[in-house]
Write a protein that holds these residues in place. Structure first.
Motif, mmCIF file in Angstrom:
data_model
loop_
_atom_site.group_PDB
_atom_site.id
_atom_site.type_symbol
_atom_site.label_atom_id
_atom_site.label_comp_id
_atom_site.label_asym_id
_atom_site.label_seq_id
_atom_site.Cartn_x
_atom_site.Cartn_y
_atom_site.Cartn_z
ATOM 1 N N PHE A 19 0.822 -1.206 0.000
ATOM 2 C CA PHE A 19 0.000 0.000 0.000
ATOM 3 C C PHE A 19 0.859 1.260 0.000
ATOM 4 O O PHE A 19 0.550 2.232 -0.671
ATOM 5 N N PHE A 20 1.946 1.245 0.771
ATOM 6 C CA PHE A 20 2.795 2.435 0.899
ATOM 7 C C PHE A 20 3.981 2.432 -0.059
ATOM 8 O O PHE A 20 4.854 3.280 0.049
ATOM 9 N N GLY A 21 4.007 1.488 -1.007
ATOM 10 C CA GLY A 21 5.100 1.416 -1.973
ATOM 11 C C GLY A 21 5.335 2.758 -2.648
ATOM 12 O O GLY A 21 4.418 3.382 -3.162
ATOM 13 N N GLY A 22 6.588 3.242 -2.609
ATOM 14 C CA GLY A 22 6.943 4.519 -3.217
ATOM 15 C C GLY A 22 6.635 5.729 -2.355
ATOM 16 O O GLY A 22 7.048 6.842 -2.671
ATOM 17 N N PHE A 121 -7.753 5.088 12.601
ATOM 18 C CA PHE A 121 -8.344 5.305 11.288
ATOM 19 C C PHE A 121 -9.057 4.024 10.871
ATOM 20 O O PHE A 121 -8.458 2.951 10.870
ATOM 21 N N GLN A 122 -10.330 4.146 10.497
ATOM 22 C CA GLN A 122 -11.166 2.980 10.215
ATOM 23 C C GLN A 122 -11.410 2.794 8.721
ATOM 24 O O GLN A 122 -11.531 3.755 7.970
ATOM 25 N N GLY A 123 -11.508 1.528 8.309
ATOM 26 C CA GLY A 123 -11.901 1.169 6.956
ATOM 27 C C GLY A 123 -12.808 -0.049 6.994
ATOM 28 O O GLY A 123 -12.585 -0.961 7.791
ATOM 29 N N THR A 124 -13.855 -0.045 6.172
ATOM 30 C CA THR A 124 -14.758 -1.192 6.108
ATOM 31 C C THR A 124 -14.961 -1.612 4.656
ATOM 32 O O THR A 124 -14.763 -0.817 3.728
ATOM 33 N N ILE A 125 -15.369 -2.857 4.495
ATOM 34 C CA ILE A 125 -15.714 -3.395 3.178
ATOM 35 C C ILE A 125 -16.879 -4.358 3.380
ATOM 36 O O ILE A 125 -16.861 -5.179 4.300
ATOM 37 N N GLU A 126 -17.901 -4.204 2.539
ATOM 38 C CA GLU A 126 -19.114 -5.018 2.615
ATOM 39 C C GLU A 126 -19.036 -6.159 1.606
ATOM 40 O O GLU A 126 -18.508 -5.980 0.504
ATOM 41 N N GLY A 127 -19.572 -7.319 1.968
ATOM 42 C CA GLY A 127 -19.591 -8.450 1.048
ATOM 43 C C GLY A 127 -20.546 -9.523 1.524
ATOM 44 O O GLY A 127 -21.439 -9.265 2.345
ATOM 45 N N THR A 128 -20.344 -10.727 1.019
ATOM 46 C CA THR A 128 -21.165 -11.869 1.396
ATOM 47 C C THR A 128 -20.281 -13.093 1.622
ATOM 48 O O THR A 128 -19.163 -13.170 1.123
ATOM 49 N N ILE A 129 -20.822 -14.042 2.358
ATOM 50 C CA ILE A 129 -20.114 -15.285 2.661
ATOM 51 C C ILE A 129 -20.444 -16.316 1.573
ATOM 52 O O ILE A 129 -21.609 -16.522 1.245
ATOM 53 N N VAL A 130 -19.401 -16.950 1.023
ATOM 54 C CA VAL A 130 -19.548 -17.956 -0.031
ATOM 55 C C VAL A 130 -18.653 -19.149 0.276
ATOM 56 O O VAL A 130 -17.826 -19.103 1.188
ATOM 57 N N GLN A 131 -18.790 -20.191 -0.517
ATOM 58 C CA GLN A 131 -17.884 -21.335 -0.423
ATOM 59 C C GLN A 131 -16.476 -20.860 -0.816
ATOM 60 O O GLN A 131 -16.333 -19.953 -1.637
ATOM 61 N N PRO A 132 -15.428 -21.447 -0.255
ATOM 62 C CA PRO A 132 -14.059 -20.977 -0.499
ATOM 63 C C PRO A 132 -13.688 -20.981 -1.988
ATOM 64 O O PRO A 132 -13.980 -21.931 -2.704
ATOM 65 N N LYS A 133 -13.050 -19.883 -2.405
ATOM 66 C CA LYS A 133 -12.524 -19.740 -3.763
ATOM 67 C C LYS A 133 -11.264 -18.898 -3.703
ATOM 68 O O LYS A 133 -11.203 -17.938 -2.944
ATOM 69 N N SER A 163 -9.220 -3.063 -0.142
ATOM 70 C CA SER A 163 -9.613 -3.799 1.061
ATOM 71 C C SER A 163 -9.961 -2.867 2.223
ATOM 72 O O SER A 163 -9.685 -1.668 2.206
ATOM 73 N N HIS A 164 -10.536 -3.453 3.241
ATOM 74 C CA HIS A 164 -10.835 -2.758 4.495
ATOM 75 C C HIS A 164 -9.556 -2.175 5.087
ATOM 76 O O HIS A 164 -9.536 -1.046 5.556
ATOM 77 N N ARG A 165 -8.462 -2.940 5.024
ATOM 78 C CA ARG A 165 -7.179 -2.448 5.529
ATOM 79 C C ARG A 165 -6.693 -1.281 4.670
ATOM 80 O O ARG A 165 -6.198 -0.281 5.174
ATOM 81 N N ALA A 166 -6.851 -1.405 3.350
ATOM 82 C CA ALA A 166 -6.441 -0.320 2.447
ATOM 83 C C ALA A 166 -7.213 0.962 2.745
ATOM 84 O O ALA A 166 -6.643 2.055 2.712
ATOM 85 N N ARG A 167 -8.482 0.830 3.047
ATOM 86 C CA ARG A 167 -9.299 2.012 3.351
ATOM 87 C C ARG A 167 -8.853 2.681 4.658
ATOM 88 O O ARG A 167 -8.803 3.899 4.745
ATOM 89 N N ALA A 168 -8.528 1.858 5.654
ATOM 90 C CA ALA A 168 -8.017 2.423 6.912
ATOM 91 C C ALA A 168 -6.643 3.046 6.690
ATOM 92 O O ALA A 168 -6.348 4.139 7.194
ATOM 93 N N LEU A 169 -5.799 2.372 5.899
ATOM 94 C CA LEU A 169 -4.470 2.917 5.603
ATOM 95 C C LEU A 169 -4.562 4.203 4.785
ATOM 96 O O LEU A 169 -3.766 5.128 4.978
#
Length: 185
Positions: A19-22, A121-133, A163-169
């Motif tokens: 995320f912080f590259g460069g 600093f907070q970040g969230t991401i919405e999604g759904t639960i599925v079979q592993p892929k 990602s949620h982490r990217a949004r917080a970062l």
């Protein structure tokens, strides 16, 4: 600029570095920090940042992530790491067997600690639960579907921007830029 990221999870450190590259040089310190049991992710991240700062005596960033599943009343919430270590993705899928509401979200809080302050600093991401892929990522990534792909199907360089982490970062980065580079201790 140099940032010290404190985590025992090498995958998290890689994501932060990408995320912080460069922008910043990332120094990764692998250190076990107690897993606090507070009801809010923010409280946990801030306390972990205080602990890491006390141990290292230099400005640090840490994060904590919660995984909240609507049909399970927010479980596992801020206890996501413990639940993953205990029952893993298969256990989560078993708990959700037969449930039609598959909505979930991740919440990450990045906390920065220095001699002067602790900021979060907070970040969230919405999604759904599925079979592993997928084969990328770690933790719950294979069962969390975001915009048609699981997080485990998204390459790290792309995940590091959405990602949620990217949004917080990103919120943290915005603060650094507006406040000027944090002073060293």
């Amino acid at each position: 600029m140099k940032l010290t990221v404190v985590t025992s999870n090498a995958h998290k450190a890689e994501e932060v570095a990408a995320f912080f590259g460069g922008i910043a040089e990332i120094d990764h310190v692998s250190m076990d920090i107690p897993e606090y049991r507070y009801p809010k992710v923010r409280e946990i991240a801030e306390e972990k940042a205080r602990d890491a700062y006390r141990a290292l005596r230099r400005p640090v960033i840490v994060d904590d992530t919660g995984f909240f599943i609507d049909a399970l009343n927010g479980f596992p919430g801020p206890n996501a790491a413990y639940v993953f270590e205990t029952i893993g993705n298969q256990g989560i899928l078993k708990l959700m067997d037969g449930m039609t509401d598959r909505r979930a979200h991740f919440e990450t809080v990045v906390a920065y600690a220095s001699k002067e302050e602790v900021k979060s600093f907070q970040g969230t991401i919405e999604g759904t639960i599925v079979q592993p892929k997928g084969r990328e990522g770690f933790g719950y990534d294979p069962i969390f579907l975001y915009e048609g792909r699981t997080l485990a199907e998204i390459p790290l360089d792309e995940k590091s921007t959405i990602s949620h982490r990217a949004r917080a970062l990103a919120a943290f980065r915005g603060w650094i830029i507006s406040a000027g580079e944090p002073a060293g201790d």
